[in-house]
Enzyme design. Structure first.
Site, short mmCIF file in Angstrom:
data_model
loop_
_atom_site.label_atom_id
_atom_site.label_comp_id
_atom_site.label_asym_id
_atom_site.label_seq_id
_atom_site.Cartn_x
_atom_site.Cartn_y
_atom_site.Cartn_z
N ASP A 117 0.87 -1.16 0.00
CA ASP A 117 0.00 0.00 0.00
C ASP A 117 0.92 1.23 0.00
OD1 ASP A 117 -2.32 1.66 0.47
OD2 ASP A 117 -1.68 1.78 2.57
N LEU A 118 0.42 2.39 -0.35
CA LEU A 118 1.26 3.59 -0.41
C LEU A 118 1.14 4.46 0.86
CD1 LEU A 118 3.11 5.51 -2.15
CD2 LEU A 118 0.99 6.65 -2.81
N ASP A 119 -0.07 5.06 0.98
CA ASP A 119 -0.28 6.03 2.06
C ASP A 119 -0.25 5.33 3.42
OD1 ASP A 119 -0.74 8.31 0.33
OD2 ASP A 119 -2.65 7.40 -0.18
N THR B 12 1.40 10.27 4.18
CA THR B 12 0.62 11.32 3.51
C THR B 12 -0.69 11.61 4.23
OG1 THR B 12 0.05 9.50 2.09
CG2 THR B 12 1.45 11.19 1.12
N LYS C 292 -8.54 6.46 6.29
CA LYS C 292 -7.36 5.71 5.84
C LYS C 292 -7.76 4.53 4.96
CE LYS C 292 -4.18 7.16 9.36
NZ LYS C 292 -3.35 6.82 10.52
N GLY C 293 -7.16 4.47 3.79
CA GLY C 293 -7.42 3.38 2.86
C GLY C 293 -8.71 3.53 2.08
N SER D 18 -2.73 0.59 -4.26
CA SER D 18 -3.17 1.77 -3.50
C SER D 18 -4.53 2.26 -3.98
CB SER D 18 -2.14 2.89 -3.68
OG SER D 18 -2.65 4.12 -3.23
N ALA D 19 -5.28 2.86 -3.07
CA ALA D 19 -6.57 3.47 -3.43
C ALA D 19 -6.38 4.84 -4.07
CB ALA D 19 -7.44 3.61 -2.18
N SER D 20 -5.17 5.38 -3.96
CA SER D 20 -4.96 6.77 -4.38
C SER D 20 -4.82 6.91 -5.89
CB SER D 20 -3.70 7.31 -3.71
OG SER D 20 -3.40 8.59 -4.24
N ASN E 190 -3.26 9.47 -6.90
CA ASN E 190 -2.02 10.26 -6.98
C ASN E 190 -0.78 9.42 -6.71
OD1 ASN E 190 -3.30 12.92 -7.31
ND2 ASN E 190 -4.12 12.55 -5.26
N LYS F 202 -11.12 -0.84 -1.55
CA LYS F 202 -10.85 -1.70 -0.40
C LYS F 202 -12.00 -1.49 0.60
CE LYS F 202 -5.89 -0.76 -0.92
NZ LYS F 202 -4.70 -0.08 -0.38
N GLU G 125 0.01 -3.35 4.67
CA GLU G 125 -1.14 -2.44 4.78
C GLU G 125 -1.19 -1.74 6.14
OE1 GLU G 125 -3.70 -0.82 3.92
OE2 GLU G 125 -3.95 -1.39 1.85
N ASP G 126 -1.61 -0.48 6.15
CA ASP G 126 -1.77 0.23 7.42
C ASP G 126 -3.24 0.43 7.77
OD1 ASP G 126 -2.14 2.18 5.34
OD2 ASP G 126 -2.14 3.68 6.93
C1 BG6 Z 1 -5.62 6.06 0.27
C2 BG6 Z 1 -5.60 6.94 1.50
O1 BG6 Z 1 -4.35 5.48 0.08
O2 BG6 Z 1 -5.96 6.83 -0.88
C3 BG6 Z 1 -6.95 7.61 1.67
O3 BG6 Z 1 -5.32 6.14 2.65
C4 BG6 Z 1 -7.27 8.38 0.39
O4 BG6 Z 1 -6.94 8.46 2.77
C5 BG6 Z 1 -7.24 7.45 -0.81
O5 BG6 Z 1 -8.55 8.98 0.50
C6 BG6 Z 1 -7.52 8.16 -2.12
O6 BG6 Z 1 -6.47 9.04 -2.41
P1 BG6 Z 1 -6.46 10.15 -3.53
O7 BG6 Z 1 -5.02 10.58 -3.59
O8 BG6 Z 1 -6.89 9.49 -4.82
O9 BG6 Z 1 -7.39 11.21 -3.13
MG MG Z 2 -2.77 3.15 3.60
#
Ligand code: BG6
Ligand code: MG
Length: 218
Positions: A9-11, A17, A45-46, A114-116, A118, A145, A169-170
């Site tokens: 996982d990233l964040d 972050t 988170k996540g 990752s869910a992000s 970014n 997730k 994973e956190d």
């Molecule tokens: C997850 C974070 O990795 O990504 C969440 O833990 C975040 O807090 C999610 O909302 C989505 O991220 P982003 O960068 O697409 O807004």
């Molecule tokens: Mg995370």
């Protein structure tokens, strides 16, 4: 021994972050006229950006038209991008590069799950992109997730069976996703929060290469 794959996982696992996500959500909450606390930020988170905004509006008891909702998602992200603009390798969490390097030297394929949306620019900023053989992030999945989609897709891209994958994973939702994917889940964080994980470490400084080697040998 079948081929193993490791998924990060990233964040909260590679970089911290959460504090920047918090600042951006807090700014939006304040602008809408309510408070948003660090404790409430734990729920985020996540969790996908869209789901975070839904939870935020619940907290503030705010209704939104679709147009407002979409605008606030964009505003939050613009603010977040501003906060992370100057991120560099100094924000990598302790001993993450040591574990990544150990895996790479052992010829183990590595993926991001990752869910992000970014994820890629963040890995570029902190100069870790070169370790990853596959990147699956919020741009590639339809189900967030705790659905296992993100990790199953990562395993597929690595060419490794899900049961031969290890996930770091956190977030509770992330540990649940890894378990649902039939993978070995390693919680990074607090024992009482991540109790569903197969193993739990407070951070990577607690995890010796010999333990990583054991995971590879399983
Ligand atoms: C997850 C974070 O990795 O990504 C969440 O833990 C975040 O807090 C999610 O909302 C989505 O991220 P982003 O960068 O697409 O807004
Ligand atoms: Mg995370």
């Amino acid at each position: 021994m079948s081929k193993k794959g490791f998924i990060f996982d990233l964040d909260g696992v590679i970089v911290d972050t959460a504090k920047y996500h918090f600042l951006a959500w807090k700014k939006l909450a304040n602008q809408l006229g309510f408070e948003f606390t660090k404790e409430q930020n734990e729920l985020f988170k996540g969790v996908s950006r869209k789901r975070c905004l839904e939870i935020l509006l619940d907290i503030g008891k705010k209704e939104a038209t679709q147009e407002q909702f979409d605008t606030w998602m964009i505003e939050k992200n613009v603010d977040y991008l501003e906060y992370i603009e100057n991120m560099d390798a100094s924000e990598i969490l302790p001993d993450v590069p040591r574990v990544l390097a150990f895996l790479q030297e052992s010829n183990i394929p590595i993926a991001l799950g990752s869910a992000s949306k970014n994820a890629r620019p963040i890995l570029e900023k902190v100069d870790l992109l070169h370790y990853f053989d596959a990147i699956v992030d919020g741009n590639n999945v339809t189900k967030a997730k705790p659905d296992p989609e993100v990790f199953l897709l990562a395993a597929k891209q690595l060419g490794v069976n899900p049961e031969d994958c290890v996930v770091f994973e956190d977030a509770v939702a992330g540990v649940e996703a890894a378990n649902a994917a039939n993978m070995i889940s390693i919680g990074i964080g607090e024992q009482h929060i991540l109790k569903e994980a197969n193993y739990i470490f407070s951070d990577f400084t607690e995890m010796e290469n010999s333990f990583v080697q054991e995971l590879i040998n399983r």
